[in-house]
Design an enzyme around this catalytic site. Sequence first.
Site, short mmCIF file in Angstrom:
data_model
loop_
_atom_site.label_atom_id
_atom_site.label_comp_id
_atom_site.label_asym_id
_atom_site.label_seq_id
_atom_site.Cartn_x
_atom_site.Cartn_y
_atom_site.Cartn_z
N SER A 125 1.43 8.53 6.06
CA SER A 125 1.96 8.40 4.71
C SER A 125 1.64 9.63 3.89
O SER A 125 0.59 10.27 4.09
CB SER A 125 1.33 7.18 4.06
OG SER A 125 1.58 7.17 2.69
N TYR A 150 -6.37 1.60 1.73
CA TYR A 150 -5.12 1.73 2.51
C TYR A 150 -4.88 3.21 2.86
O TYR A 150 -4.65 3.57 4.01
CB TYR A 150 -3.92 1.16 1.72
CG TYR A 150 -2.61 1.71 2.21
CD1 TYR A 150 -2.03 1.22 3.37
CD2 TYR A 150 -1.97 2.77 1.55
CE1 TYR A 150 -0.85 1.76 3.86
CE2 TYR A 150 -0.80 3.31 2.02
CZ TYR A 150 -0.24 2.80 3.18
OH TYR A 150 0.92 3.35 3.65
N LYS A 154 -4.94 5.60 6.65
CA LYS A 154 -3.95 6.55 7.20
C LYS A 154 -4.62 7.89 7.53
O LYS A 154 -4.34 8.50 8.57
CB LYS A 154 -2.80 6.75 6.21
CG LYS A 154 -1.95 5.51 5.98
CD LYS A 154 -1.23 5.07 7.25
CE LYS A 154 -0.45 3.79 7.08
NZ LYS A 154 0.09 3.26 8.34
C1 UD1 Z 1 2.60 3.57 -2.20
C2 UD1 Z 1 1.83 4.62 -1.43
C3 UD1 Z 1 2.42 4.82 -0.07
C4 UD1 Z 1 2.51 3.51 0.65
C5 UD1 Z 1 3.33 2.55 -0.16
C6 UD1 Z 1 3.30 1.23 0.59
C7 UD1 Z 1 0.81 6.37 -2.70
C8 UD1 Z 1 1.01 7.71 -3.35
N1 UD1 Z 1 1.87 5.90 -2.11
O1 UD1 Z 1 3.83 4.16 -2.54
O2 UD1 Z 1 1.60 5.66 0.69
O3 UD1 Z 1 3.06 3.70 1.92
O4 UD1 Z 1 2.76 2.40 -1.46
O5 UD1 Z 1 3.40 0.13 -0.22
O6 UD1 Z 1 -0.25 5.80 -2.69
N2 UD1 Z 1 6.88 1.19 -9.82
C9 UD1 Z 1 7.22 0.62 -11.05
N3 UD1 Z 1 7.38 -0.73 -11.12
C10 UD1 Z 1 7.20 -1.55 -10.03
C11 UD1 Z 1 6.85 -0.97 -8.77
C12 UD1 Z 1 6.69 0.41 -8.71
O7 UD1 Z 1 7.38 1.33 -12.06
O8 UD1 Z 1 7.33 -2.77 -10.17
C13 UD1 Z 1 6.73 2.64 -9.74
C14 UD1 Z 1 5.35 3.08 -9.29
O9 UD1 Z 1 4.48 3.17 -10.37
C15 UD1 Z 1 5.67 4.43 -8.64
C16 UD1 Z 1 7.08 4.22 -8.08
O10 UD1 Z 1 7.62 3.11 -8.77
O11 UD1 Z 1 5.73 5.43 -9.60
C17 UD1 Z 1 7.08 3.92 -6.59
O12 UD1 Z 1 6.18 2.86 -6.34
P1 UD1 Z 1 6.08 2.15 -4.92
O13 UD1 Z 1 7.45 1.76 -4.45
O14 UD1 Z 1 5.06 1.07 -5.03
O15 UD1 Z 1 5.61 3.29 -3.95
P2 UD1 Z 1 4.33 4.26 -4.03
O16 UD1 Z 1 3.32 3.77 -4.98
O17 UD1 Z 1 4.84 5.64 -4.22
#
Ligand code: UD1
Length: 348
Positions: A125, A150, A154
């Site tokens: 990841s 987590y 990795k």
């Molecule tokens: C995270 C991990 C990634 C992991 C993945 C698995 C990091 C940098 N990344 O991805 O390694 O494989 O989780 O679950 O640690 N968001 C919202 N509202 C929501 C959900 C998400 O605003 O309800 C935003 C988050 O704050 C983020 C973006 O959407 O900015 C993407 O979030 P998400 O899909 O959870 O992925 P990551 O956090 O990037």
Amino acid sequence: MQKVLVTGGTGYIGSHTAVELIEAGFEVVIVDNLSNSYADSIDGVEKITGVRPAFIKADCASPQDMQQVFTEHPDIQAVIHFAALKAVGESVEKPLEYYKNNIYSLINLLEILKNRGGHLVFSSSCTVYGQPDVLPVTESSPIKKALSPYGNTKKIAEDILADTIQSTNKISGIALRYFNPIGAHPSAHIGEFPMGKPDNLVPFITQTAKGIWPELKVFGSDYNSPDGTAIRDYFHVVDLAKAHVIALKRLIEKGNKTPFEIFNVGAGNGVTVLEIIKSFERATGVKINYTLTDRRPGDIEKVWADTSYAEKELGWKAQLSLDEALLSAWNWEKTIDKQSHAKAQRGG
Ligand code: UD1
């Protein structure tokens, strides 16, 4: 026909990769403990490919279970190892579960492969980069201290792979550092269907569009980005699945004397959360009810990939657009009935 074991093969990325493997002429054996996925995805794989992969319900963290799998299928030549726990927040609450599950499963597989030989493609990841100082990140960008157990699993897994592969000529391996895979197979027969409340952005968007949740919370609007929301590198899960097939073919072609390799896999573009919402609305014509809220603890501000190494060495580049990915995610979501959602929210 070469036989490939896909651990975690009923899950989101595993099921899409099973399809691409079958379409590339591989025979697929799926192992999954169904802790965060449904065996129904095997029906989806069969509908798409016309081939039903073998399925064994087993736990990769159990040495006995894994020995049994290889006893039943002594002709497995390669493993694509997806099986893992992946909720960042949960890993902070339950670190030992994450270390036990994610690390034991890899060690079990490597011990078996060390004795009998084989190739391994591992799901890593972009979390290993933490918040990078320089963007985009290349494979040689510094690895930062993990922000969650987590993420640490990795990083540790990559180290275990590197050390093990250099110690034996029985195993060859590639780790793919995924950025943010989204979307679903264009057939809408398989897709992402998390148990419980989705942690990840796109399943939360599609479930909000469907009315399962009243609104999407956008986590953080004061980041240093064009619209204040966090930046990630989103790309289509079908492109990611194809990257696994290419990586596997490279290992098979090169044989077992090749060094361990690591590749970034992403679209190579940074996109904000609000841009994802706009892209979803444009592609589907469905409006998303959202509010801007506080940052999510542990989130980084921005990350996106330099994918030139994967392009040069693997000949892989993400092909499908963000709008295509989001439309496919919505088309998949529409196939899920409300009862299945209710069951998923109860934890399967
Ligand atoms: C995270 C991990 C990634 C992991 C993945 C698995 C990091 C940098 N990344 O991805 O390694 O494989 O989780 O679950 O640690 N968001 C919202 N509202 C929501 C959900 C998400 O605003 O309800 C935003 C988050 O704050 C983020 C973006 O959407 O900015 C993407 O979030 P998400 O899909 O959870 O992925 P990551 O956090 O990037």
